[in-house]
Design an enzyme around this catalytic site. Structure first.
Site, PDB file in Angstrom:
ATOM      1  N   LEU A  39      47.067  29.392  34.767  1.00 24.13           N
ATOM      2  CA  LEU A  39      46.939  28.810  36.091  1.00 24.13           C
ATOM      3  C   LEU A  39      45.796  27.807  36.157  1.00 24.13           C
ATOM      4  O   LEU A  39      45.780  26.929  37.016  1.00 24.13           O
ATOM      5  CB  LEU A  39      46.701  29.909  37.136  1.00 24.13           C
ATOM      6  CG  LEU A  39      47.839  30.918  37.324  1.00 24.13           C
ATOM      7  CD1 LEU A  39      47.428  31.985  38.315  1.00 24.13           C
ATOM      8  CD2 LEU A  39      49.095  30.216  37.785  1.00 24.13           C
ATOM      9  N   GLY A  40      44.841  27.961  35.283  1.00 27.17           N
ATOM     10  CA  GLY A  40      43.713  27.047  35.287  1.00 27.17           C
ATOM     11  C   GLY A  40      42.596  27.573  34.416  1.00 27.17           C
ATOM     12  O   GLY A  40      42.612  28.710  33.960  1.00 27.17           O
ATOM     13  N   MET A  92      33.778  29.668  34.400  1.00 22.74           N
ATOM     14  CA  MET A  92      33.621  31.096  34.148  1.00 22.74           C
ATOM     15  C   MET A  92      34.663  31.648  33.185  1.00 22.74           C
ATOM     16  O   MET A  92      34.419  32.640  32.515  1.00 22.74           O
ATOM     17  CB  MET A  92      33.695  31.862  35.466  1.00 22.74           C
ATOM     18  CG  MET A  92      32.541  31.584  36.416  1.00 22.74           C
ATOM     19  SD  MET A  92      30.968  32.220  35.826  1.00 22.74           S
ATOM     20  CE  MET A  92      31.234  33.976  36.006  1.00 22.74           C
ATOM     21  N   LYS A 138      41.855  36.757  35.697  1.00 25.01           N
ATOM     22  CA  LYS A 138      40.794  35.887  35.199  1.00 25.01           C
ATOM     23  C   LYS A 138      40.085  36.568  34.035  1.00 25.01           C
ATOM     24  O   LYS A 138      39.549  37.666  34.182  1.00 25.01           O
ATOM     25  CB  LYS A 138      39.784  35.569  36.298  1.00 25.01           C
ATOM     26  CG  LYS A 138      38.588  34.734  35.798  1.00 25.01           C
ATOM     27  CD  LYS A 138      37.618  34.368  36.908  1.00 25.01           C
ATOM     28  CE  LYS A 138      38.161  33.236  37.735  1.00 25.01           C
ATOM     29  NZ  LYS A 138      37.174  32.735  38.720  1.00 25.01           N
ATOM     30  N   ASP A 195      31.965  30.700  48.075  1.00 25.11           N
ATOM     31  CA  ASP A 195      32.801  29.538  47.760  1.00 25.11           C
ATOM     32  C   ASP A 195      33.974  29.438  48.733  1.00 25.11           C
ATOM     33  O   ASP A 195      35.120  29.244  48.336  1.00 25.11           O
ATOM     34  CB  ASP A 195      33.309  29.618  46.320  1.00 25.11           C
ATOM     35  CG  ASP A 195      33.741  28.246  45.786  1.00 25.11           C
ATOM     36  OD1 ASP A 195      33.281  27.227  46.328  1.00 25.11           O
ATOM     37  OD2 ASP A 195      34.525  28.209  44.829  1.00 25.11           O
TER      38      ASP A 195
END
Length: 715
Positions: free
Chosen positions: A21-22, A26, A43, A137
């Site tokens: 996804l990206g 991090m 993640k 964020d």
């Protein structure tokens, strides 16, 4: 979404990975299936963080807190492992577009819908803070839109309340334009910082533009700390609340509890503005199109540091065949924790042309070229663009035929508006290239945004275009707000001045103030700098005498008029100044070139005959037009090729989706590399590419180097 790399694992913690996804600072974010068959965003943390025991302890503490998060409008952490070789966390999957995409595609929200959005987000923050977390964020890209309400995502940089930033003092964690002044200063933050970010989000959603402007991060951070927010256009029902949220002093901001009372209860019925329910529903329906996860081949240590890769048989490290199916990304949905609307949907396989077009005829894509036909630079643009079209048409593997259609803006803002409207209304026009000037392109941007057609800007660099990436347009060169890249790079890497003088020509102060700020406030020029302001009715004699007496190492002329630059050059010459003298492309004219021997000039265009990386293009141009390419020809060639790159990925609905596809991946042309940063939501040339250095020699500006080559052995 991108396919898995051969070095990616197939499984992490029992979650089978389907795609990327990206990737960010991090770690890497994957789309994954849980052991129970549900989709989630996973993640995996990068190895450089995983090697820090203190980081693991913080990660463990904060994921434990986030796992207990039950606030209604958040996306929960459903699993995490702080002890894995590469720590990871998984969150629920939300099949909806981001608020950033929704505003970009459908415009600002009415007051009633803003209040509902504010009610849900305040409720979400209340739940986050109650768990001992602050988000840090909160931004439109981290808010997903579902049928029943918004979801606040991405706790990847959330910190336990009371904990300072994890890196060194003075660092900034968050997204410029939405982070608080205390974040911008690298100070300890609390729940108040999320309130500030919420105010930025609501103002952006109400107006369609960032509250502290757009452009390079340094400028946005400066305005966040020192200047007042732009709240023009925020509805009266919300303006006072947003203004208090954006107080520079955290103690003066309302609490989340107060915001919940002011916004009232969230009403699910009709919470989305007109047009968005259909978009949300369409994204949700595409869940059925997601593929069965494929296996990857692991050869050596995985790129993200994980070692628990297994195949479908569950055998660690076993080699499985990679999928031969081709992945194309489309749309703009954000999945789980992926940032800034960079998610998407998979389309498998290449379209069957014979099935879609029974006659075997290729589909047609049309690119418009907009500019002043009486301007020689438009001729250069058109020649470069037509070379790119011919190259495309001669490719037997092309997925579509390409047509170039030109329109004359007559060199005026009104003409640019009319020509842009005509192009957008023309049959089959999928994208427009703006070859106009600073006087005309802003009007074209506005017209193309209203028409919802993508505009690629090649030449203009006015400060008015700083927020262009929030419209339907993309700027292929830096604005003046970014400073003159080639000049600054040359001074810092070659001259290395201990002290410089910035000659600020006040006859065009509004256009050049940002250049002065870049040097003095943001310190992008090494060494000390003295500003010499010269009024519009003054000459430069006195300033030149002071500069020469101080023996400054370099002079930066901050002005745009060739006649004024010539006057400055003449004054410095007569005063006997011998240091380095630099200016930008706007001063290039006969009056300046006649007196500016030795001056260096930074530009946004290359000399295709002298630039080693464009000589093949120059040869093709000479063969076709029997003349060397003029400035902007190679840049127009790149603009068409970049457009083709996006149109190829966009598929049948090209006009509606090409901009999202152009943002999907970095792209390398012959003159520049461009890339979209999802964290700052800023599209720009990468690492000073697309900037060039010239020197005035014998009354002409002659090519010296690309900016990204300055300081290398080739310079």
């Amino acid at each position: 979404m991108e396919r898995l790399l051969p070095s990616d694992p197939s499984v992490i913690g029992g979650y089978r990975l389907a795609g990327r996804l990206g990737a960010g600072g991090m770690g890497v974010v994957y789309l994954a299936r849980s052991p129970h068959g549900t989709w989630c965003a996973l993640k995996a943390i990068r190895s450089e963080y995983a090697d820090d025991p203190a980081f693991r302890a913080r990660f463990r503490r904060e994921t434990q807190l986030a796992t207990g998060l039950t606030a209604h409008w958040t996306v929960p952490v459903i699993a995490a492992d702080a002890d894995a070789r590469s720590p990871w966390l998984a969150t629920a999957y939300v099949p909806g577009p981001s608020l950033a995409e929704a505003v970009a595609r459908h415009g600002p929200w009415p007051a009633a819908h803003l209040l509902r959005l504010g009610a849900a987000l305040a409720d979400a923050l209340d739940g986050i803070h109650a768990c001992g977390l602050i988000h840090r964020d909160v931004k439109p890209a981290n808010i997903l839109l579902a049928v029943d309400g918004p979801r606040l995502i991405d706790f990847g940089i959330a910190r336990a309340v009371g904990v300072t930033v994890l890196t060194t003092d003075g660092s900034v964690i968050g997204s410029p334009g939405y982070l608080s002044p205390e974040q911008a200063r690298g100070r300890t933050v609390g729940p108040e910082t999320d309130v500030f970010s919420l105010g930025c989000v609501l103002a952006h959603t109400a107006t369609g533009r960032p509250v502290f402007g757009a452009g390079p991060a340094a400028g946005v951070l400066y305005r966040t700390v020192h200047e007042q927010p732009d709240l023009d256009g925020v509805p009266d029902a919300l303006a006072d609340t947003v203004r208090r949220c954006l107080s520079k002093d955290p103690r003066r901001r309302p609490t989340v509890a107060q915001l919940r009372q002011e916004f009232g209860e969230f009403d699910e019925d009709g919470w989305l503005p007109r047009g968005l329910p259909a978009l949300v529903a369409a994204r949700a329906a595409r869940v059925l199109e997601l593929p069965v996860p494929q296996h990857t081949v692991v050869d050596g240590p995985p790129a993200n540091g994980t070692s628990d890769a297994v195949t479908a048989t569950g055998t660690p490290g076993a080699v499985a065949p990679t999928s031969r199916r081709r992945v194309l990304t489309a749309g703009g949905a954000v999945l789980g924790v992926v940032a800034a609307g960079a998610g998407g949907w998979w389309r498998w396989g290449r379209p069957d042309r014979s099935a879609a077009h029974g006659t075997g005829t290729l589909p047609r894509r049309v690119i418009g070229l907009l500019g002043d036909r009486s301007d020689p630079s438009f001729t250069a643009h058109e020649r470069g663009a037509r070379l790119a079209v011919s190259e495309h048409q001669n490719d037997p593997r092309r997925p579509f035929d390409l047509v170039l259609r030109t329109a004359d803006d007559r060199g005026t803002a009104a003409g640019a508006t009319a020509a842009a409207v005509a192009l957008a209304a023309g049959p089959g026009v999928d994208l427009v290239i703006g070859a106009g000037t600073n006087a005309t392109v802003p009007a074209a941007v506005e017209a193309c945004t209203r028409a919802r057609i993508t505009l690629l800007v090649t030449r203009a660099d006015t400060n008015e275009l700083d927020g262009v990436n929030l419209t339907s347009a993309l700027l292929l060169r830096p604005t003046r707000t970014a400073g003159p890249p080639a000049i600054l790079r040359y001074l810092n890497r070659v001259v290395k001045p201990g002290r410089s003088a910035v000659v600020h020509d006040l006859s065009d102060a509004d256009d050049t103030l940002q250049t002065v700020r870049i040097i003095t406030v943001h310190k992008k020029l090494d060494g000390a700098a003295t500003v010499e302001e010269v009024a519009a009715d003054e000459d430069f004699t006195a300033a030149a005498a002071r500069i020469t007496a101080r023996r400054d190492d370099a002079v930066v002329f901050a002005g745009v008029h060739p006649e004024r630059a010539a006057s400055c050059a003449r004054a410095l010459r007569d005063a006997g100044y011998r240091g380095t003298r630099v200016a930008d492309e706007h001063v290039v004219g006969t009056s300046f070139l006649d007196v500016a021997e030795g001056w260096l000039v930074g530009t946004g265009y290359t000399d295709a005959t002298a630039d080693p990386r464009t000589r093949k293009f120059a040869a093709a141009h000479r063969a076709r037009y029997h003349a060397a390419p003029a400035p902007w020809a190679a840049e127009a060639y790149d603009a068409v090729r970049f457009a083709v790159h996006g149109l190829t990925a966009a598929g049948d609905d090209a006009r509606a989706t090409v901009r999202a596809e152009l943002l999907r991946h970095p792209w390398q042309g012959i003159t520049r590399k461009v890339s979209y940063d999802p964290d700052s939501e800023f599209f720009q040339a990468v690492e000073d590419s697309g900037a060039f250095l010239y020197q005035v020699t014998y009354h002409a500006a002659r090519f010296v180097s690309r900016a990204d080559d300055i300081g290398s052995s080739a310079t």
